[in-house]
Enzyme design. Sequence first.
Site, mmCIF file in Angstrom:
data_model
loop_
_atom_site.group_PDB
_atom_site.id
_atom_site.type_symbol
_atom_site.label_atom_id
_atom_site.label_comp_id
_atom_site.label_asym_id
_atom_site.label_seq_id
_atom_site.Cartn_x
_atom_site.Cartn_y
_atom_site.Cartn_z
ATOM 1 N N GLY A 103 13.553 57.004 19.084
ATOM 2 C CA GLY A 103 14.842 57.000 18.412
ATOM 3 C C GLY A 103 15.490 58.365 18.490
ATOM 4 N N LYS B 38 16.934 36.518 28.689
ATOM 5 C CA LYS B 38 17.605 35.731 29.718
ATOM 6 C C LYS B 38 16.627 35.189 30.760
ATOM 7 C CE LYS B 38 21.727 34.507 31.422
ATOM 8 N NZ LYS B 38 22.835 33.939 30.646
ATOM 9 N N HIS C 115 8.020 57.663 27.284
ATOM 10 C CA HIS C 115 8.372 56.246 27.289
ATOM 11 C C HIS C 115 7.617 55.511 28.403
ATOM 12 C CE1 HIS C 115 11.644 56.383 24.336
ATOM 13 N NE2 HIS C 115 11.896 57.588 24.824
ATOM 14 N N GLU D 133 7.485 52.378 28.836
ATOM 15 C CA GLU D 133 8.139 51.113 29.143
ATOM 16 C C GLU D 133 9.183 51.213 30.251
ATOM 17 O OE1 GLU D 133 10.584 52.919 25.736
ATOM 18 O OE2 GLU D 133 8.522 52.913 26.461
ATOM 19 N N ASP E 217 22.788 29.581 29.205
ATOM 20 C CA ASP E 217 22.241 29.580 27.844
ATOM 21 C C ASP E 217 22.574 28.295 27.089
ATOM 22 O OD1 ASP E 217 21.534 32.133 28.592
ATOM 23 O OD2 ASP E 217 23.222 33.074 27.561
ATOM 24 N N CYS F 92 7.245 58.341 21.337
ATOM 25 C CA CYS F 92 8.268 59.367 21.159
ATOM 26 C C CYS F 92 8.494 59.662 19.670
ATOM 27 C CB CYS F 92 9.554 58.930 21.876
ATOM 28 S SG CYS F 92 10.685 60.293 22.241
ATOM 29 N N TYR F 93 9.624 59.258 19.097
ATOM 30 C CA TYR F 93 9.861 59.461 17.661
ATOM 31 C C TYR F 93 8.752 58.818 16.840
ATOM 32 C CZ TYR F 93 12.155 59.066 13.080
ATOM 33 O OH TYR F 93 12.450 59.125 11.740
#
Length: 534
Positions: free
Chosen positions: A60, A389, A180, A182, A239, A91-92
Amino acid sequence: MDPKAVKSDLVLILDYGSQYTHLITRRIRALNTFSLCISGTSTLDAITSLNPKVVILSGGPHSVHTADSPSFPDGFVDWALENGVFVLGICYGLQLIVQKLGGEVRVGTEQEYGKMEIEVVGNSGIFGNKKVGDKQVVWMSHGDEAARLPEGFELVAKSRQGGVAALENREKRFYGLQYHPEVTHSPEGMDTLRHFLFDICGVAAGWNMEDVSEEEIRAIKGTVGPEDHVICALSGGVDSTVAATLVHKAIGDRLHCIFVDNGLLRYKERERVLETFEKDLHLPVTCVDASEQFLGHLKGVTDPEVKRKIIGREFINIFDVFAHDLEQKLGRKPAYLVQGTLYPDVIESCPPPGSGRTHSHTIKSHHNVGGLPKDMKLKLIEPLKLLFKDEVRELGRILDVPVGFLKRHPFPGPGLAVRVLGDVTQGNALDVLRQVDEIFIQSIKDAGLYDTIWQAFAVFLPVRTVGVQGDQRTHSHVVALRAVTSQDGMTADWYYFEHKFLDDVSRKICNSVRGVNRVVQDITSKPPSTIEWE
């Protein structure tokens, strides 16, 4: 879908406002493991009621030093320790762990942003088979740093500048990464997440769309009474189509769908989608031609937000008439409304912790559920609200929605109104745009590029330029071509076409579409621009 019915351990992400938080959720789902994202300032009851096996504290933009910096609730650490829950701070999130468990975080003497090299310096649990001295490239984004580790924690990796890059306390099951894992800029990040979840935490993977399909159909049957009727507005997109197909499999022809031709559809869009609805999916669909109604109200309107609001208002009016007509026909009011809400919509509807907002910004006015008439009193069915999605497309495949339909590029709710800059009713702008867009998309398909590109479309510009066609001076329209690659539309890169492809498409457009003498390409990524022009 009830998260507790999922045949997978839950990995719960507490969101502290990182731009990558949704990506953590997606990465974990890609490992066939169920993950959810909730606000980092959620109550302890909200967290414990979900019974997670693992909790990940996201990154964050905040500093733990500020008085209003967001944090997990009181009692969280004790609950995790007493219930055998594994905790990973990113991280944060790492800095929260350090500060809350008795360590020290300070403003870094040298901030670390972008690609950085880290080195394993201790006997590592989180890095698996990595040995002391092993190095890897990761993506850093932080200003504060851990200066003193809490008691019982070990330094596992450090950055080239000497900062803490990874730490852990195996006994307490608390781990931290100052980068990070990810993002694709951390090439070994997925290996680290995989090892952490399966080898350290012992997570049982069982998240798959076959089970989701069965559970959703079961849930819909349990929600909708045997005499209840349900309505659904079909946009022609993936969708709403997948959502309607799920509900139809659950309750049959007590589902009543409406498709509105608002005069802002693509070339032969109405014929193409109705054929899919009726012949392939056997959905009960009422088609309403409201072209004159929409275009009449849009005449002279140039502001894109005003256009969106007008379109949203007219959709609601038509939807209201449809619901009342259905009530007269059935002798009872429809009880439920189906919406194709996706999980990114849910995530983005929550304000980032520490933002000071109690609600999210309005992104697309006409998509707000609050715009429905209050006297309709419809209860919502949102069977896709926990899915991304790509998961919706996989679910559609299981439900036998045609593959070609599932691979269709996204199309905005306001249709071509946001691809004609200015007044959509001016001259023959819509007809010109439809022809140009069809040539562009068909050329992409013929070149075998359609599935590689996330979204492609043409834009009608409100300018004319001088040209020479047939040995005569022309003063005609300019059209722009836009194509991007993306994973979820939240960020995007413009697609690099070969020059010959662009040359061929430009010639086809200028030779085939009367009133166009210039073609340009949009080569802007998101950010700084949005994907759509309006």
